[in-house]
Design a protein around this motif. Sequence first.
Motif, PDB file in Angstrom:
ATOM      1  N   PHE A   1       0.838  -1.290  -0.007  1.00  0.00           N
ATOM      2  CA  PHE A   1       0.116   0.345   0.379  1.00  0.00           C
ATOM      3  C   PHE A   1       0.833   1.187   0.477  1.00  0.00           C
ATOM      4  CE2 PHE A   1      -2.166  -3.364   1.501  1.00  0.00           C
ATOM      5  CZ  PHE A   1      -3.548  -3.130   1.149  1.00  0.00           C
ATOM      6  N   PHE A   2       1.411   1.267  -1.367  1.00  0.00           N
ATOM      7  CA  PHE A   2       2.013   2.572  -1.707  1.00  0.00           C
ATOM      8  C   PHE A   2       1.763   4.254  -0.883  1.00  0.00           C
ATOM      9  CE2 PHE A   2       0.779   1.951  -5.510  1.00  0.00           C
ATOM     10  CZ  PHE A   2      -0.427   3.136  -5.466  1.00  0.00           C
ATOM     11  N   SER A   3       2.700   4.623   0.254  1.00  0.00           N
ATOM     12  CA  SER A   3       2.453   5.761   0.622  1.00  0.00           C
ATOM     13  C   SER A   3       1.885   6.855  -0.333  1.00  0.00           C
ATOM     14  CB  SER A   3       3.777   6.046   2.095  1.00  0.00           C
ATOM     15  OG  SER A   3       3.440   5.688   2.601  1.00  0.00           O
ATOM     16  N   ASP A   4       2.008   8.173   0.147  1.00  0.00           N
ATOM     17  CA  ASP A   4       1.885   9.686  -0.703  1.00  0.00           C
ATOM     18  C   ASP A   4       2.708   9.774  -1.109  1.00  0.00           C
ATOM     19  OD1 ASP A   4      -1.375   9.043  -0.893  1.00  0.00           O
ATOM     20  OD2 ASP A   4      -1.394  10.121   1.687  1.00  0.00           O
ATOM     21  N   ILE A   5       2.952   9.260  -2.005  1.00  0.00           N
ATOM     22  CA  ILE A   5       4.734   9.977  -2.264  1.00  0.00           C
ATOM     23  C   ILE A   5       4.698  11.482  -2.666  1.00  0.00           C
ATOM     24  CG2 ILE A   5       4.762   8.320  -4.667  1.00  0.00           C
ATOM     25  CD1 ILE A   5       7.223   8.964  -2.436  1.00  0.00           C
ATOM     26  N   LYS A   6       4.226  11.331  -4.136  1.00  0.00           N
ATOM     27  CA  LYS A   6       3.573  12.802  -4.202  1.00  0.00           C
ATOM     28  C   LYS A   6       4.131  14.110  -3.432  1.00  0.00           C
ATOM     29  CE  LYS A   6       2.189  12.974  -8.615  1.00  0.00           C
ATOM     30  NZ  LYS A   6       1.132  13.676 -10.555  1.00  0.00           N
ATOM     31  N   GLU A   7       3.150  13.202  -2.614  1.00  0.00           N
ATOM     32  CA  GLU A   7       2.918  14.999  -1.269  1.00  0.00           C
ATOM     33  C   GLU A   7       4.263  14.316  -0.393  1.00  0.00           C
ATOM     34  OE1 GLU A   7       0.256  17.356  -0.620  1.00  0.00           O
ATOM     35  OE2 GLU A   7      -0.155  17.014  -3.039  1.00  0.00           O
ATOM     36  N   ILE A   8       4.643  13.494  -0.250  1.00  0.00           N
ATOM     37  CA  ILE A   8       6.365  13.630   0.765  1.00  0.00           C
ATOM     38  C   ILE A   8       7.247  14.467  -0.080  1.00  0.00           C
ATOM     39  CG2 ILE A   8       7.159  12.448   1.851  1.00  0.00           C
ATOM     40  CD1 ILE A   8       5.013  10.297   2.464  1.00  0.00           C
TER      41      ILE A   8
ATOM     42  N   LEU B   1       2.560   4.039  -9.575  1.00  0.00           N
ATOM     43  CA  LEU B   1       1.477   4.992  -9.578  1.00  0.00           C
ATOM     44  C   LEU B   1       1.405   6.014 -10.881  1.00  0.00           C
ATOM     45  CD1 LEU B   1      -0.458   6.621  -7.713  1.00  0.00           C
ATOM     46  CD2 LEU B   1       1.541   7.989  -6.383  1.00  0.00           C
ATOM     47  N   GLU B   2       0.144   6.253 -11.358  1.00  0.00           N
ATOM     48  CA  GLU B   2       0.170   6.938 -12.563  1.00  0.00           C
ATOM     49  C   GLU B   2       1.051   6.969 -13.536  1.00  0.00           C
ATOM     50  OE1 GLU B   2       0.637  10.876 -11.304  1.00  0.00           O
ATOM     51  OE2 GLU B   2      -1.046  11.240  -9.602  1.00  0.00           O
ATOM     52  N   ASN B   3       1.598   5.304 -14.188  1.00  0.00           N
ATOM     53  CA  ASN B   3       2.414   4.787 -15.185  1.00  0.00           C
ATOM     54  C   ASN B   3       3.646   5.092 -14.534  1.00  0.00           C
ATOM     55  OD1 ASN B   3      -0.319   3.724 -16.627  1.00  0.00           O
ATOM     56  ND2 ASN B   3       0.012   5.605 -17.232  1.00  0.00           N
ATOM     57  N   ARG B   4       4.117   4.797 -13.086  1.00  0.00           N
ATOM     58  CA  ARG B   4       5.698   5.214 -12.774  1.00  0.00           C
ATOM     59  C   ARG B   4       5.535   4.281 -11.852  1.00  0.00           C
ATOM     60  NH1 ARG B   4       7.857  11.365 -11.082  1.00  0.00           N
ATOM     61  NH2 ARG B   4       9.459   9.320 -11.129  1.00  0.00           N
ATOM     62  N   LYS B   5       6.798   3.721 -11.431  1.00  0.00           N
ATOM     63  CA  LYS B   5       7.116   3.036 -11.156  1.00  0.00           C
ATOM     64  C   LYS B   5       7.155   3.423  -9.512  1.00  0.00           C
ATOM     65  CE  LYS B   5       7.101  -0.883 -14.025  1.00  0.00           C
ATOM     66  NZ  LYS B   5       5.783  -2.236 -13.882  1.00  0.00           N
ATOM     67  N   ILE B   6       6.848   2.426  -8.108  1.00  0.00           N
ATOM     68  CA  ILE B   6       6.920   3.103  -6.963  1.00  0.00           C
ATOM     69  C   ILE B   6       8.392   3.259  -6.649  1.00  0.00           C
ATOM     70  CG2 ILE B   6       7.169   2.569  -4.656  1.00  0.00           C
ATOM     71  CD1 ILE B   6       4.152   3.922  -5.915  1.00  0.00           C
ATOM     72  N   GLY B   7       9.375   3.817  -6.535  1.00  0.00           N
ATOM     73  CA  GLY B   7      10.436   3.627  -6.310  1.00  0.00           C
ATOM     74  C   GLY B   7      11.345   4.628  -7.566  1.00  0.00           C
ATOM     75  N   SER B   8      10.284   4.992  -7.796  1.00  0.00           N
ATOM     76  CA  SER B   8      11.580   6.050  -9.257  1.00  0.00           C
ATOM     77  C   SER B   8      10.788   7.104  -8.716  1.00  0.00           C
ATOM     78  CB  SER B   8      10.431   6.017 -10.274  1.00  0.00           C
ATOM     79  OG  SER B   8       9.360   5.719 -10.572  1.00  0.00           O
ATOM     80  N   PHE B   9       9.926   7.852  -7.605  1.00  0.00           N
ATOM     81  CA  PHE B   9       9.746   9.141  -7.644  1.00  0.00           C
ATOM     82  C   PHE B   9      11.119   9.648  -6.680  1.00  0.00           C
ATOM     83  CE2 PHE B   9       5.775   7.026  -8.178  1.00  0.00           C
ATOM     84  CZ  PHE B   9       5.203   7.847  -8.841  1.00  0.00           C
ATOM     85  N   GLY B  10      11.439   9.298  -5.712  1.00  0.00           N
ATOM     86  CA  GLY B  10      12.225   9.481  -4.653  1.00  0.00           C
ATOM     87  C   GLY B  10      13.895   9.672  -5.583  1.00  0.00           C
ATOM     88  N   ASP B  11      14.556  10.504  -4.449  1.00  0.00           N
ATOM     89  CA  ASP B  11      16.020  10.455  -4.562  1.00  0.00           C
ATOM     90  C   ASP B  11      16.767   9.147  -4.684  1.00  0.00           C
ATOM     91  OD1 ASP B  11      16.491  13.867  -4.960  1.00  0.00           O
ATOM     92  OD2 ASP B  11      14.992  12.712  -2.870  1.00  0.00           O
ATOM     93  N   PHE B  12      16.459   8.387  -3.979  1.00  0.00           N
ATOM     94  CA  PHE B  12      16.891   6.468  -3.767  1.00  0.00           C
ATOM     95  C   PHE B  12      15.728   6.088  -3.853  1.00  0.00           C
ATOM     96  CE2 PHE B  12      20.473   9.673  -1.931  1.00  0.00           C
ATOM     97  CZ  PHE B  12      21.033   9.317  -3.027  1.00  0.00           C
ATOM     98  N   SER B  13      15.734   4.622  -3.973  1.00  0.00           N
ATOM     99  CA  SER B  13      15.324   3.857  -3.414  1.00  0.00           C
ATOM    100  C   SER B  13      15.443   2.095  -2.998  1.00  0.00           C
ATOM    101  CB  SER B  13      13.544   3.305  -4.455  1.00  0.00           C
ATOM    102  OG  SER B  13      14.517   3.162  -5.463  1.00  0.00           O
ATOM    103  N   ILE B  14      14.960   1.763  -1.973  1.00  0.00           N
ATOM    104  CA  ILE B  14      15.366   0.553  -1.095  1.00  0.00           C
ATOM    105  C   ILE B  14      14.712  -0.773  -1.238  1.00  0.00           C
ATOM    106  CG2 ILE B  14      17.392   1.938  -0.144  1.00  0.00           C
ATOM    107  CD1 ILE B  14      15.209   1.251   2.050  1.00  0.00           C
ATOM    108  N   PHE B  15      15.458  -1.978  -2.076  1.00  0.00           N
ATOM    109  CA  PHE B  15      14.598  -2.521  -2.129  1.00  0.00           C
ATOM    110  C   PHE B  15      14.807  -4.035  -1.226  1.00  0.00           C
ATOM    111  CE2 PHE B  15      14.518  -0.181  -5.880  1.00  0.00           C
ATOM    112  CZ  PHE B  15      12.780  -0.229  -6.243  1.00  0.00           C
ATOM    113  N   SER B  16      14.891  -4.873  -0.428  1.00  0.00           N
ATOM    114  CA  SER B  16      15.431  -6.126   0.192  1.00  0.00           C
ATOM    115  C   SER B  16      14.840  -7.322  -0.729  1.00  0.00           C
ATOM    116  CB  SER B  16      14.362  -6.251   1.677  1.00  0.00           C
ATOM    117  OG  SER B  16      14.455  -7.471   2.130  1.00  0.00           O
ATOM    118  N   PHE B  17      16.060  -8.087  -1.046  1.00  0.00           N
ATOM    119  CA  PHE B  17      15.753  -9.889  -1.131  1.00  0.00           C
ATOM    120  C   PHE B  17      16.233 -10.691  -0.455  1.00  0.00           C
ATOM    121  CE2 PHE B  17      18.070  -6.962  -5.363  1.00  0.00           C
ATOM    122  CZ  PHE B  17      16.726  -6.468  -5.611  1.00  0.00           C
TER     123      PHE B  17
END
Length: 305
Positions: A43-50, A73-89
């Motif tokens: 459930f992605f947060s309101d990343i554009k507001e943040i 979100l709006e045809n963009r992958k979550i993780g492409s909005f912020g300055d960095f994104s981190i993923f756990s595998f």
Amino acid sequence: ALSNLFLMISYIDTKTLKMNVKDVKSKITKNTQAILVTHLFGFFSDIKEILRLGRENDIVIIEDCSHCIGSELENRKIGSFGDFSIFSFNKWKIVDCLGGGAVASSNFEIVKNIRDEIKDYSFPSKIEISKRLFFNYASYILLSRKIFSIFIYPTIYFFNLFGKDILADITKDNLRISFSDKKKLRFTNFQARIGFKILAELDEINKKRKNKYNLLYNRLEKKNNYKIKEGMSPIVFPVNTKDKKRLHTYLLRNWIDSTTKYYGYSLNKNNIEEDLLLIPIHDNITYKDIFYIADTLNDFIYFND
């Protein structure tokens, strides 16, 4: 590069499963240099507001995408909005590569610095990789439908009679087989091949999970608050209940196991596990299972009304 930052992490609002923007804004100070945005359970947060708050205050935005890789979100992958994104595998994540993770950014200079930093790290040994691979395969066998129903379910049910959630205790982080915490390790080619194979199927996996979530949501007589938006791909079905212990036991007696423990904190600083019961949504759950889960939940809700 991020080790010296003054990092601000907001709590999750259990009414929405998002970071509360007002709470984030209230915690920004002149010392805040980065905000870690958690996208919990898909459930992605309101990343554009943040992100807007970050731009207004010259704050770095880091997205934690461990639970929502592939979501949009709006045809963009979550993780492409912020300055960095981190993923756990790690184990129990959407993309399980026997440990490790990834950092993504459009800042090529920072990416280069990260690559330069890790290039001298050693690789995990074959023994360490073999242990994790064995643990994953053993988990797959033990949690398969037949083995689970014959051996694992009776064990879980027995311990539940004494108020013990044995599966939650076994699978929590501090009891899992893991790579050495004392070493900084690189990703092996073997792990990367596993990751690429899963990523190739990720959109289809997320689509199936989303369809199952919507089906369960729509069949419930009493709705929860977590109706998903376009592009979301939840990894579990959360139920917000003040009668969690009874509901967990009721489901278990009807052959449905659920997660009672999750280690994170809500907006009111209570542990999230105090408010939520998590019902699984994954590939091995069939649509027939979804109907049965919905009927069982409806019977409990009716019984308690």
